[in-house]
Every structure is written in C-alpha cells, then in structure tokens.
Design an enzyme around this catalytic site. Structure first.
Site, PDB file in Angstrom:
ATOM      1  N   LYS B  80       7.293   0.094  10.165  1.00 17.91           N
ATOM      2  CA  LYS B  80       6.599  -0.048   8.919  1.00 17.91           C
ATOM      3  C   LYS B  80       7.303   1.195   7.790  1.00 17.91           C
ATOM      4  CE  LYS B  80       2.360   0.520   6.523  1.00 17.91           C
ATOM      5  NZ  LYS B  80       0.474   0.930   6.872  1.00 17.91           N
ATOM      6  N   SER B 160      -2.890  -2.394   4.358  1.00 18.44           N
ATOM      7  CA  SER B 160      -1.352  -2.243   4.005  1.00 18.44           C
ATOM      8  C   SER B 160      -0.118  -2.878   4.942  1.00 18.44           C
ATOM      9  CB  SER B 160      -0.981  -0.971   3.305  1.00 18.44           C
ATOM     10  OG  SER B 160      -0.959  -0.286   4.792  1.00 18.44           O
ATOM     11  N   SER B 184      -5.798  -0.500   7.456  1.00 17.00           N
ATOM     12  CA  SER B 184      -4.563  -1.038   7.387  1.00 17.00           C
ATOM     13  C   SER B 184      -3.769  -1.605   8.546  1.00 17.00           C
ATOM     14  CB  SER B 184      -3.736  -0.239   6.633  1.00 17.00           C
ATOM     15  OG  SER B 184      -4.004  -0.095   5.264  1.00 17.00           O
TER      16      SER B 184
END
Lengths: 498, 494, 100
Positions: B80, B160, B184
C-alpha cells in the site's frame, strides 16, 4: 517589598514581571531523536528523519531529558507529577517542520515550586524574596532561520529542532528589573549545580520570555506584553525597564496596552512589536497521539533525588557554619558550581598536604583563591577553568605556607612563578631558595646578636617603649635575609624581651 | 503447469521451498498480471517488477545454498502506498507527495523483505487513507475487478486499501499490505471477496507509515484466506523501539496454532449492530454465520454494546483532529509539492501548496479537525469524543467478560458503484458503521468472505476479538471460511 | 453549533489551506452537515468518564541518551534529509524570505 517605581506624569507606577525561561536540557541526544545536540555544527548535519518531520516518523522520548527535568524540579522544591503527558501545539512556521511543537500544556512534568533571591541593598532588593515557580514542562526546540544569506530567501537549519528544552514558568512575583535579573541568575546557578542545563546564555542555552505589565499601586493587574527570547541577565533587565516605561508612556497618553509578542533589540535596548507573529494564535493543543502518558516510577524518582548535588543555598550555609568562611567569601565561592568544585578540591588538597583538618585551612584556602588566584588570573585574562595552577598545585603551595615552610609573601612569589611555568610549588621553593628558617636554635642565635647590638633599644623597650618590638623583628628578619619564620621570630623575641 | 497467480501465500512459500517452481517464476507471473491489469484496474501507483524479481532471485539463491527462506520466502506482494519504501516514490495517493522518494524504509515493509517477500509495486489508495471507495486518490480511482451480474458498471473496491483489495482479488498479488484506521482493511476485503485482518493496536509498527490518525492507524495483511493472513501478519508484526506505541510482546505463531475447532468458545452477537432498515441479505448472511460458528462448536450468545451508535461520530471527531495535526508537515519546505505564487511570502506559500496538494476529502477532514480542536470548541468536541471513546472501549471489555469473539457483518451493503456516494460525505462515512467501533477500541478484527449478494457481489463477515487475541479472531475466521467455502472470483474482463 | 462563511475562512486560514469564495460557499453546508451529525455525542452522559489516553493500556517507554544509536533515528544524514527538498542550497532548506 521592592521599592521600584516608575515616576510618570500622573504619579507612580508599579511593574509586574513574570518570566518564562527556556533552558536547554544537557543531553547527548535530542528529546525525541538520536541526533546530537552539540552547538555549532554544520547546518542540517544534526537532523534525524523525525526532526525533519519526514512522513511516518515517530517520537520516542529520551530518558535523560525526563530525568534532568525531574531533578531540576526537585532542586526548586517543586511538586513532581508522576503522571504527565505530551501535547501538540499547532502552528505553521519554517523553523517548525512538524507543524506542531511537542510540549506539555495540560499535564506538565513539574508543578508548583519556588526559589529564593537574596537581599541586595544596592540593587534595591532589601531582603530575601521567594519567587514562585508555577511549573516546568519539557518541550522541543525549533530550528533556525537565516535571513541574510540570500536576497529573496531565508535559509532553514534544523539542527536545533527537537533539542530538549525545559520551560520554567515563574509566577508574576517580580516587581523590579533587579529582581528579575536576580531570579534569572539564581535559576541559572541552580541549573548549573544540578547539571540539567549548561546555562550558556550566549549560545542560547538559556533564554527568557519576559512578561511585563504596569499598574498604579494597589490597582488590578494591567495588560501584559511578552518580549521573546531575551538572552542575557542584563538584557532581561533592560527589556523590562524599556517595556515598563513604554507602557507607562502609552497609558499616560490615554492609550491602551495591546497583549502582544515583542522583540528585544540588544543594540538599542528597546522592544518592538513582532509583525510576523501578529496573527491571532489558536494553537489547538491536544494530547500527542504518538506518545502515551508518562508515568514516573518511585525508584526512578528515588534515583533522581539521590543524584542531586548539594545546592547553592545549602553549600553557602555550610561554608559559613562548618568552614567558618565569611558570608562574602561563601557567596563568592558558591556563586558558580565550577568555582565551588574548584574550591573544594583545593581545600581537600591543602588539608591532605598539610595534614590538617579542612576547617583549619579553609579560611586560608578561601582567601588565597579569592584574593590571590582570582586577581592573578584576572590579570592574565584567563579563567579558573583554564588556570595553569590546578587545585592540586594550589593545595601543595598552601600547605607549604600552612606548615611554615615558606612565608606568606614567599607564597605570592611562588604563585607568580607557578602561573608562568606551571612548575610544582616545592620545585620553585627549592630553586628560588624561598624556604624560611623555622629552626629555633638558628633563630635564637640571630636574635641574640640583634639584641646585643641594640642594647640601648632593649633598655628603652623594657622602659615601656613597646612599639620597638617591630624594630627587633625587622632587624632579625633582615639579618636572616627574610627567611626567618616570622611566627617563630615573634615567639622567641617575646620570650627574650620578657 | 498450474497458473502460479492462482496460488496464495502458503502455497507459494511451500512450493518454492519444495522446488515445485522457482520464486523467479512466481514473480514473473505476477509481474505480468500487474502490467496487464494496470490500465483497466489502476490498482498500482508505481509498479516495481525489478524489485519483485530481485527478491525472487535472492530467495532462489538461498534455496540453492540450502538456507532458510523466511516466513514469506519467494512471495511477491503489493505494498500500500502509505508505507515508506526506500527510494521508491511514496505518495499516500496525494499530489502533495508526488515524486517523494523516502530515504528510509518503513518497519513493516522492512520486516516483510527480511522475511523473504518481494515488492510488486506501490498500491493505490484513498488519499492519505481518507475514504471508503478509493475515489479520493490523486492518481485516479481503483476499479474493482468485480462487476454486478449482467452489468458493466464500475464498482468501488472499497477503501482506503482499495488498491490492495483489487490487486488480491484480481490475482495481481497473492497478498498485499493494508492499513486500517476505521475499517480500511476490512471494508475493502469485504467488497472484493478477500480476507483481511487488522491486529491489535500496536502489533505492527507505525514507523514509516504515513500517518492519518495516530491513535487508530494499524497495518495488517490482506490476502486470499485466513492462513495466508496469519503467515503475513507474523512477518509484519513485532515490537519496534522506534514507535512509542508499539507493543513490547512476542509475536505468536499464529499460523501454527490455527484451529477451526471452536469448542468451549463463546461468540457474542451485538444486538445494537442489528439496525433498522438493514439490508436483508446482510442480515441473512449474519444469521448464516451464527449457524456456522455453532457448527464449529461455539456457544453463541447475545451481547450488548450500548454506545455503538456513537462510534461513527466519535471517529469523525478524533480521526480528523489527529489528521489535521499529522498533515501539517506537508508545507512545501522539505519534500513534495511546493506552490509558490509570484510575490508570495512563507505563509502564502503554505496555503497555496496545501490548496494545490490536498484533495477535497483531505481538506474537508483537515478543516473539521482544525475546527474541533480550536479554542472554545476543544472540550465540547474533542474531549467529549475521547470520553465516549472510553465508553465504547468499556462496552467491549464488558462484552468480553461473557464471550471470546464477536461476530458481525463487515459492511452494511455490498460494494457500491463508483460515483454513487461522492456527493454526500455522510453517506460515505456510514459505510464504516460496523468497522469503526473495533478501531476506536484498538481491538483485532478481521473480515472473511462469506457469500455473494443476489447481484453476485462478495459479502464479508467480521470477527472482533479481545486485545492481543489475534489467534481467537483467526480461528473463528478459519471456522467461517471452512464452512462458507467461498471460491467465487471476479470474472476476468480486463 | 454551526459555522458560517467567515468561520470556515478562519479555520482554513488556521489550517493554511487557501480557499476561493466559491469553495467557501460549498464547504459551509458540508461542514455543517458533518458537525450537526457529530454533535449527537453531546447527548451522552460522560460526567464520570475519563477521556481515553491510551487505546491499549500501556505506558510510555523511554530511550537511552545515546547519539546515533540507530541510524534510522539518528542524525548525520544531511544528504538524505535534503534529498527531496524543493529548494536546498549550501546545506540549508530555502524558503521565501521571512521578515520577523
């Protein structure tokens, strides 16, 4: 009570002063990073990733900084808070990479304490006065901007970012520039004793934010201004004097004091409003979520307390009561921790070399240090720290005097040569033939000769002209080329003259 | 030969170790998938095929020498783009960090490389991890590989960690890192039929992870199944002296201790999570989950978490407040974007840089956070929120006196279409209603794919556990996984 | 409590985010929507509740006072620190001239 008043056109004004002193904590590494704190490094060479606020960097507190703040709190008899927290103070400036300063607003590590400033008639402080200290908290220092290196840019150096500071906040207990000056000096003295700050004001290790307001005696507190970053005792006093006068002028002209941040200009001794920080402050303090509550354990506090040295007030009292020094000498010797340390080593060496108890040689050592060594060093333009005469050499010299091996005046000679050459006292005494004669037989023989040659004067002496005693001493010393031990000469003469 | 990209973490690790295939073959296969899907899915901000290959070569070389390959030996993963990676652009999907190449490596990513993993690239996300759909990324939306049956409409992969969920679901990576501040990891996992666990706050170091809300942010793995999550979490977790909130505890052998036998365990069903007007499919799935866990030997009881309805508003005070301060460092002085209009002074430069660099959602949250911390409002908003947070945490503590884990849906709905919620921040925030409470209490929680909606979209069930009891969470997750037999995957259209 | 254009402008200024008039107008109802919604917290009785300080009970760990013990948290890395700077000269960061 201080009698300091400003004489205005409308009458007398009182001044009310509170100080926030920022003292750099003596530590190797910064408060939240492992970067060095050393003064004077090349720009941005003592910057860790967190000091530059790189994304994702996190603070971990330095134990030594916490320890020093606690020890400082203990030295001013303050409440030590076993529970404290770090908060973020949010504002934008180029010397503050994170966009917030990690400080302690809601739960400072040290609470209410106090210190005493000593009476100083000349300065207008008629008696000892207790100054309250509201709190001490630990926080990060900011970086440095340089404005004169480039026509359109300021340069940013982050070396100081994150260096640990103690913010020591006084109560508004001071009412004259002299009291404020005495407070800063006393605080500096204590910090240096504790070892929590080196007190180097010219390097910025200690600086004060000066809060000043004025009022008519007996009236409510006036609006205060805060003059930032004043970095010497003299400047603190000047800033207060100027700022108080300015406020009186404004008020007497019918104006109002604006609560604002001001800057002190050492060149003119005046203060001026800081335009760049005018915009309304809203620091949005909140607990730093990167740091947990700081809980101080009992054994940690115990260690802090046990490591505290003898503090200046206690040391001064001991010098007077146990070593029998005069108040003045005790004051001079304890004024700075380095002087006191030097004196105590000198005293120990003198006692050891002369085989006497410290209390027996303390006055001699104190007098010698204050009136002879200080004067000599002063003439040489050097300091005790750099003195070619070490406490060991000084002690040897003093022991020679104490034992009667040399006279006091010969001691002066030895000191001068020692400062010049760095040689040992005994070596100098031998080489220069300064040893005095203490052998009673030899002295008696000389005295007999003197008395015989001056039989008329002996008669006059015995007839009541006792002032002649000095003459006999002088003649004997002259005959012995100054090397007779004056004490022994005196004793024998007294015995012989009856 | 099998398609290596169909394999998960455990299978790759074991296959490389056994010599069934080489790590380089695995890396090449995933690199090819990454490249082929980039235009359609936009899951990566930066692909780093050479890094995946280099790590694979190192693993193969170690194997040749008979050395230990590590917990993740030969497994390429997606990272990420919230984790700082040395000299590889790290953006948090924001324009303000475009071009930023950290000269350091986050602890979690370093732990993974030390365990033998390799990096396929930096995964797209909601800007600064603020969002539930991946629509706030400066680098464009991630498109979910999933589509509703009979529709070509683009769906949100969740957020997210939407790049992470899309990449794992589309077989661009066997696993990926995620971060979870209010859901998330779990919400995007639920939206894409993948598995993700947020461990106890403090298990994974936050050092080197771009901060959103410090008291909530926690990294975790996203993968195809529970075992893969256990393996990867073991590699990611561990005490880090550089993070003052890091847990100073040994990392358990979660994989080794996996057990789907829940005999003697009690599962709590929080009645406050059964909300009015809840999607019937979600209710049905939840009931199914109860039956599965009973089947696995667990006792199921009703519990109460009375302050549940206050979790979201609490979160939307605390997270923006922390963010408003955490994001103050993006000022155009030391890295990233600088916008210096003609004649601008320092403060003008800050305002211009931040206006140009931050997206709308980031600005919105910074403003909310600035407001709730400002003079006169701090106690009413922030202090009150932290008090309610204490109550929410106490609710869980009381519940855990009676049960070992809690079962709940992960999300109130299946994946929604891109654009569906963008004009209404509040309805977007409501997506996290089931995931936020565990974040506020710092508890371990995971999402397990458990079924499909009538439109053929994945649905997730959530397990919430006691602090430090990731094992309990993983075991319950495994029990669900074995009974749900979720094998659906998106039909390849890209 | 609700915010008006002037308040939002003040907050944006505190947060150093430049906003246009148009953006301000759009933000006011958005922020009010969120603020009205979070204000339901006011109905919770928290009179005997301590605000949360540590989500997982834990106390602050302290570091030893050693310079550069870990290169990741130490100094002496000017190049790395300046590597991403928009303007760096002579070892400094450069910013528009500040008048104090």
């Amino acid at each position: 009570m201080s009698t300091y008043r400003i004489q205005g056109a409308t009458g007398e004004w009182e001044v009310v002063i509170g100080l926030e002193v920022h003292a750099q904590v003596s530590s190797q590494a910064k408060l939240f990073s492992g970067a060095a704190t050393e003064f004077g490094a090349e720009p941005n060479t003592q910057v860790a990733l967190i000091d530059a606020a790189m994304p994702g960097m996190l603070p971990v507190p330095n134990k030594e900084c916490i320890r020093q703040a606690v020890r400082t709190g203990m030295a001013i008899n303050a409440q030590i808070n076993k529970y404290s927290r770090f908060d973020r103070k949010n504002y934008f400036y180029a010397d503050l990479p994170q966009g917030y300063q990690i400080s302690q607003l809601y739960h400072p590590i040290v609470g209410e304490g106090q210190l005493v400033i000593e009476a100083d008639e000349k300065a207008g402080i008629p008696e000892d006065k207790v100054i309250g200290i509201e709190r001490i908290h630990v926080e990060q220092d900011a970086g440095k901007l340089m404005h004169d290196q480039h026509p359109t840019m300021s340069y940013v150096d982050l070396n100081r970012v994150g260096v640990a500071l103690m913010e020591i906040v006084s109560r508004p207990d001071m009412t004259s520039p002299a009291e404020a000056g005495a407070y800063v000096s006393k605080l500096r003295q204590i910090l240096r004793y504790v070892g929590s700050c080196d007190g180097n004001m010219d390097q910025g290790s200690m600086r004060a934010d000066v809060n000043v307001s004025v009022r008519k005696p007996g009236e409510e507190l006036g609006t205060r201004t805060e003059t930032k970053n004043v970095n010497s005792v003299r400047f603190v006093m000047q800033a207060i004097e100027h700022e108080a006068m300015r406020q009186v002028d404004v008020l007497e002209a019918g104006g109002k004091i604006v609560q604002e941040t001001r800057l002190f200009d050492p060149n003119t001794g005046s203060t001026r409003s800081m335009r760049s920080k005018e915009d309304a402050h809203d620091y949005r303090y909140f607990p730093d979520p990167d740091l947990l509550p700081l809980i101080l354990e009992d054994d940690f506090l115990e260690d802090c307390r046990n490591s505290l040295p003898e503090l200046p007030d206690a040391k001064k009292a001991r010098y007077e009561n146990e070593l029998g020094l005069s108040a003045y000498n005790a004051q001079v010797l304890t004024a700075d921790v380095d002087t006191a340390k030097w004196f105590e080593r000198l005293l120990a060496e003198t006692a050891k070399a002369s085989g006497k108890a410290p209390a027996e040689v303390s006055k001699q050592a104190a007098n010698w240090l204050i009136s002879e060594l200080f004067g000599a060093l002063n003439k040489l333009g050097t300091s005790l720290e750099e003195s070619p005469v070490t406490p060991e050499k000084g002690g040897d010299l003093l022991a020679l005097i104490a034992k009667g091996t040399i006279s006091g005046s010969a001691g002066k000679q030895v000191l001068e040569i020692m400062l010049d050459t760095g040689d040992e006292a005994e070596t100098i005494v031998e080489r220069e033939g300064l040893k005095q004669e203490s052998d009673t037989g030899a002295i008696e023989a000389e005295i007999d000769k003197v008395l015989e040659a001056n039989a008329d004067k002996v008669e006059q002496y015995k007839g009541g002209k006792v002032a002649l005693f000095g003459f006999f001493v002088g003649q004997t010393m002259k005959a012995m080329k100054g090397k007779g031990n004056p004490q022994v000469v005196n004793e024998i003469l007294k015995a012989k003259l009856g | 030969m099998t398609d290596l990209t169909e394999l998960g973490v455990a299978q790759i690790r074991d296959g490389v170790k056994a010599g069934d295939f080489t790590a380089v073959e695995v890396a090449e296969a995933f690199n090819a998938n990454v490249a082929a899907a980039q235009e359609a899915l936009n899951a990566f901000i930066v692909a780093t095929p050479e890094m995946a290959l280099d790590a694979a070569k190192a693993t193969d070389a170690k194997r040749a020498k008979g050395e230990d390959l590590g917990k993740m030996g030969g497994v390429p993963i997606g990272m990420k783009d919230l984790f700082a990676t040395f000299d590889v652009q790290t953006t948090a999907a924001s324009h303000i960090l475009e071009g930023f190449k950290p000269q350091y490596e986050s602890t979690v990513s370093q732990n993974l490389w030390n365990a033998g993993a390799g990096m396929l690239g930096k995964l797209n996300l909601d800007q600064f991890a603020m969002g539930s759909s991946n629509e706030t990324s400066y680098f464009g939306n991630v498109i979910s590989p999933w589509r509703k049956a009979g529709s070509n409409a683009q769906l949100a992969p969740g957020g997210s960690s939407g790049g992470s969920s899309a990449a794992v679901a589309a077989r661009l990576a066997p696993a990926a890192t995620g971060t979870d501040t209010g859901g998330s990891i779990r919400q995007p996992a639920a939206f894409t039929g993948t598995t993700g666990i947020k461990p106890t706050y403090g298990r994974c170091s936050r050092w080197g992870v771009v901060a959103f809300a410090s008291s909530l942010d926690q990294a975790g793995p996203m993968a195809r199944d529970t075992r893969d999550c256990a393996i990867m979490l073991e590699a990611m977790a561990g005490f880090d002296p550089k993070d003052a909130t890091s847990l100073d505890m040994p990392v358990p052998n979660w994989e080794e201790l996996l057990s789907a036998d829940l005999s003697g365990k009690t599962v709590g069903i929080p009645r406050e999570y059964r909300m009015d007007g809840m999607d019937a499919e979600i209710v049905a799935l939840w009931d199914q989950g109860v039956a599965w866990l009973k089947d696995a030997g667990a006792k199921v009881i009703d519990i109460s978490l009375p302050h549940t309805k206050y979790a979201l508003p609490t979160y939307y005070i605390i997270a923006p407040a922390e963010a408003s301060s955490n994001l103050a460092r993006y000022d155009g002085v030391r890295y990233g974007l600088r916008d210096l209009p003609e004649g601008a002074n320092l403060q003008d430069m800050y305002a211009a840089t931040r206006a140009a660099g931050f997206g709308d959602e980031v600005k919105r949250r910074i403003l909310i956070g600035t407001y709730v911390l400002s003079a006169g409002f701090y106690d009413a908003y922030y202090t009150q929120a932290q008090k309610v947070r204490t109550l929410i945490s106490q609710d869980f503590q009381k519940a855990f006196e009676e049960c070992d884990v809690i079962l709940a849906p992960t999300t109130p709905t299946p994946a929604f279409a891109l654009g569906e919620n963008v004009d209404d921040p509040l309805s977007m925030y409501l997506n996290d209603v089931f995931s936020v409470p565990a974040s506020l209490a710092g508890l371990p929680a995971m999402s397990v794919p458990a079924g499909l909606s009538k439109d053929g979209l994945p649905l997730g069930l959530q397990i919430i556990g006691k602090a430090f009891d990731e094992q309990g969470v993983l075991n319950a997750g495994l029990a669900l996984e074995q009974r749900a037999q979720f094998t659906a995957k998106p039909e390849k259209w890209w | 409590m609700s915010v008006d254009t002037a308040t939002v402008a003040k907050i944006a200024s505190l947060a150093r985010i430049k906003v246009t008039e148009g953006e301000l107008e759009a933000m006011v109802p958005e922020l009010n929507g969120i603020l009205n919604w979070v204000e339901q917290l006011g109905e919770v009785d928290t009179s005997n509740v301590e605000p949360m300080t540590a989500v997982i009970p834990n106390t602050l760990r302290l570091r030893e006072d050693v310079v550069d013990a870990d290169p990741l948290t130490g100094g002496g890395k000017r190049e790395e620190v300046l590597a991403n700077a928009p303007v760096a000269e002579h070892g400094f960061f450069g910013v528009p001239k500040v008048i104090e």
